[in-house]
Write a protein that holds these residues in place. Structure first.
Motif, mmCIF file in Angstrom:
data_model
loop_
_atom_site.group_PDB
_atom_site.id
_atom_site.type_symbol
_atom_site.label_atom_id
_atom_site.label_comp_id
_atom_site.label_asym_id
_atom_site.label_seq_id
_atom_site.Cartn_x
_atom_site.Cartn_y
_atom_site.Cartn_z
ATOM 1 N N HIS A 1 46.234 32.721 36.620
ATOM 2 C CA HIS A 1 44.898 32.135 36.652
ATOM 3 C C HIS A 1 44.886 30.888 37.527
ATOM 4 C CE1 HIS A 1 41.409 29.914 34.655
ATOM 5 N NE2 HIS A 1 40.883 30.976 35.239
ATOM 6 N N GLN A 2 43.764 30.650 38.184
ATOM 7 C CA GLN A 2 43.585 29.421 38.963
ATOM 8 C C GLN A 2 42.346 28.699 38.437
ATOM 9 O OE1 GLN A 2 45.103 30.314 43.400
ATOM 10 N NE2 GLN A 2 43.214 31.369 42.909
ATOM 11 N N THR A 3 42.483 27.381 38.259
ATOM 12 C CA THR A 3 41.318 26.614 37.798
ATOM 13 C C THR A 3 40.503 26.086 38.981
ATOM 14 O OG1 THR A 3 42.735 24.658 37.687
ATOM 15 C CG2 THR A 3 42.406 25.907 35.637
ATOM 16 N N ALA A 4 41.094 26.071 40.165
ATOM 17 C CA ALA A 4 40.372 25.605 41.363
ATOM 18 C C ALA A 4 40.789 26.441 42.568
ATOM 19 C CB ALA A 4 40.649 24.120 41.602
ATOM 20 N N GLY A 5 40.700 27.763 42.395
ATOM 21 C CA GLY A 5 41.044 28.666 43.508
ATOM 22 C C GLY A 5 40.043 28.468 44.638
ATOM 23 N N GLY B 1 38.606 29.560 48.774
ATOM 24 C CA GLY B 1 38.544 30.549 49.839
ATOM 25 C C GLY B 1 38.285 29.872 51.170
ATOM 26 N N ARG B 2 38.019 30.674 52.171
ATOM 27 C CA ARG B 2 37.706 30.130 53.496
ATOM 28 C C ARG B 2 36.377 29.380 53.443
ATOM 29 N NH1 ARG B 2 35.926 33.798 56.728
ATOM 30 N NH2 ARG B 2 36.128 32.494 58.574
ATOM 31 N N LEU B 3 36.182 28.523 54.413
ATOM 32 C CA LEU B 3 34.911 27.833 54.624
ATOM 33 C C LEU B 3 34.470 27.082 53.363
ATOM 34 C CD1 LEU B 3 33.134 30.789 56.511
ATOM 35 C CD2 LEU B 3 34.362 28.878 57.551
ATOM 36 N N LEU C 1 46.943 36.887 42.542
ATOM 37 C CA LEU C 1 46.714 35.576 43.156
ATOM 38 C C LEU C 1 48.068 35.088 43.643
ATOM 39 C CD1 LEU C 1 44.672 34.147 40.141
ATOM 40 C CD2 LEU C 1 43.718 35.156 42.227
ATOM 41 N N VAL C 2 48.278 35.063 44.936
ATOM 42 C CA VAL C 2 49.623 34.779 45.444
ATOM 43 C C VAL C 2 49.551 33.979 46.735
ATOM 44 C CG1 VAL C 2 49.685 37.072 46.567
ATOM 45 C CG2 VAL C 2 51.812 35.869 46.165
ATOM 46 N N SER C 3 50.526 33.088 46.900
ATOM 47 C CA SER C 3 50.660 32.342 48.160
ATOM 48 C C SER C 3 52.082 32.514 48.684
ATOM 49 C CB SER C 3 50.374 30.855 47.950
ATOM 50 O OG SER C 3 49.021 30.658 47.592
ATOM 51 N N PHE C 4 52.186 32.772 49.974
ATOM 52 C CA PHE C 4 53.470 32.927 50.663
ATOM 53 C C PHE C 4 53.663 31.724 51.583
ATOM 54 C CE2 PHE C 4 51.963 37.171 49.716
ATOM 55 C CZ PHE C 4 53.106 37.879 49.375
ATOM 56 N N ASN D 1 39.439 38.279 57.954
ATOM 57 C CA ASN D 1 40.456 38.914 57.106
ATOM 58 C C ASN D 1 39.978 39.190 55.682
ATOM 59 O OD1 ASN D 1 40.431 36.328 56.201
ATOM 60 N ND2 ASN D 1 42.196 35.725 57.414
ATOM 61 N N ASP D 2 38.706 39.494 55.514
ATOM 62 C CA ASP D 2 38.254 39.975 54.198
ATOM 63 C C ASP D 2 38.734 41.408 54.021
ATOM 64 O OD1 ASP D 2 36.894 37.690 53.629
ATOM 65 O OD2 ASP D 2 34.886 38.561 53.775
ATOM 66 N N LEU D 3 39.112 41.729 52.789
ATOM 67 C CA LEU D 3 39.505 43.113 52.491
ATOM 68 C C LEU D 3 38.311 43.808 51.857
ATOM 69 C CD1 LEU D 3 42.863 42.132 50.787
ATOM 70 C CD2 LEU D 3 42.628 43.195 53.023
ATOM 71 N N GLY E 1 40.716 38.625 49.802
ATOM 72 C CA GLY E 1 40.586 37.743 50.960
ATOM 73 C C GLY E 1 41.876 36.992 51.210
ATOM 74 N N VAL E 2 41.926 36.364 52.358
ATOM 75 C CA VAL E 2 43.127 35.653 52.825
ATOM 76 C C VAL E 2 42.723 34.249 53.239
ATOM 77 C CG1 VAL E 2 44.900 35.593 54.635
ATOM 78 C CG2 VAL E 2 44.165 37.799 53.696
ATOM 79 N N LEU E 3 43.529 33.286 52.825
ATOM 80 C CA LEU E 3 43.296 31.892 53.218
ATOM 81 C C LEU E 3 44.606 31.338 53.760
ATOM 82 C CD1 LEU E 3 41.586 29.229 53.123
ATOM 83 C CD2 LEU E 3 42.594 28.852 50.858
ATOM 84 N N CYS F 1 50.063 30.943 53.112
ATOM 85 C CA CYS F 1 49.159 32.090 53.255
ATOM 86 C C CYS F 1 48.806 32.606 51.866
ATOM 87 C CB CYS F 1 49.879 33.145 54.077
ATOM 88 S SG CYS F 1 49.019 34.695 54.126
ATOM 89 N N GLY F 2 47.572 32.360 51.439
ATOM 90 C CA GLY F 2 47.131 32.773 50.117
ATOM 91 C C GLY F 2 46.353 34.077 50.193
ATOM 92 N N ILE F 3 46.655 34.961 49.257
ATOM 93 C CA ILE F 3 45.966 36.255 49.214
ATOM 94 C C ILE F 3 45.471 36.478 47.786
ATOM 95 C CG2 ILE F 3 46.207 38.755 49.557
ATOM 96 C CD1 ILE F 3 48.438 38.158 51.573
ATOM 97 N N GLY F 4 44.189 36.808 47.667
ATOM 98 C CA GLY F 4 43.618 37.128 46.362
ATOM 99 C C GLY F 4 43.050 38.537 46.410
#
Ligand code: BTN
Length: 213
Positions: free
Chosen positions: A42-46, A48-50, A63-66, A96-98, A107-109, A119-122
């Motif tokens: 879980h993320q309390t302040a996830g 996205g782009r923009l 919810l993952v970041s590389f 890069n929206d899925l 999405g990718v951030l 590189c975050g991917i949700g």
């Protein structure tokens, strides 16, 4: 086989940090070395782009970041990697929206400094906001596929990334509206350029929110 054995010895396995709750996996990953991976329930302040927020109830999304080496087309490479990992008709909306069945499934951030990129991917799995899509795959299985694909595409030659992005694209060939702060551009999305910029009626667009018309 020998090569595989050599790589197992030669490359340390990435450090995977698993958390129940974080502000954002990006925040945790930022402090870690290249090769690290951060996954949270879980993320309390996830985010996205923009400057958008990214919200999902606990354990309903991957919810993952590389933490990766800097790469000028990492955000497109990550989009390709995520689409490949998801499979099953997932396509890409620039940048890069899925998309799954036309709805946003993930999405990718990418947040970069001169020495590393986070590189975050949700990806929505068992829940999605109204109008969005979900994938209904197991989180751990999907994470394993994603690790393999991110490794592959983050280090692939740029021409290969761009070629695969074009094949997976749901944007190219369409009429689009690109909204930028205070302005909008409408036209046909013709191609992507060498740094991943969207070419709309011959003009390169480097950022913005795309609407498929
Ligand atoms: C977007 O579609 O605008 C990008 C969404 C990226 C969301 C992921 S979830 C894991 C990582 N942590 C965040 O706070 N954001 C990314």
């Amino acid at each position: 086989m020998l090569l595989l054995a050599y790589r197992r010895v030669g490359q340390p396995s990435p450090k995977v940090v698993r958390r129940k709750s974080v502000s954002s996996t990006q925040d945790v990953a930022r402090a870690l070395p290249i090769g690290s991976i951060v996954v949270a329930d879980h993320q309390t302040a996830g985010r996205g782009r923009l400057d958008r927020t990214w919200e999902s109830p606990p354990r309903t999304a991957l919810l993952v970041s590389f933490v990766l080496p800097p790469n000028p087309i990492l955000s497109l490479a990550a989009g390709v990697a995520a689409a490949e990992a998801c499979g099953g008709g997932v396509r890409l909306k620039w940048p890069n929206d899925l998309l799954l069945g036309g709805g946003k499934v993930g999405g990718v951030l990418v947040e970069a400094t001169p020495d590393k990129a986070v590189c975050g991917i949700g990806i929505n799995l068992t829940w999605a906001p109204r109008g969005a899509a979900r994938l209904n795959q197991g989180r751990n299985q999907l994470l394993e596929k994603l690790r393999i694909e991110v490794n592959r595409w983050a280090s692939a030659p740029a021409d290969d990334v761009l070629a695969r992005w074009r094949e997976l694209s749901d944007t190219l060939g369409r009429r689009v509206r690109v909204e930028q702060s205070g302005t909008a551009i409408e036209g046909t999305a013709e191609d992507i350029g060498p740094l991943g910029e969207l070419i709309v009626d011959g003009r390169p667009v480097t950022y913005g929110s795309v609407i498929h018309l």
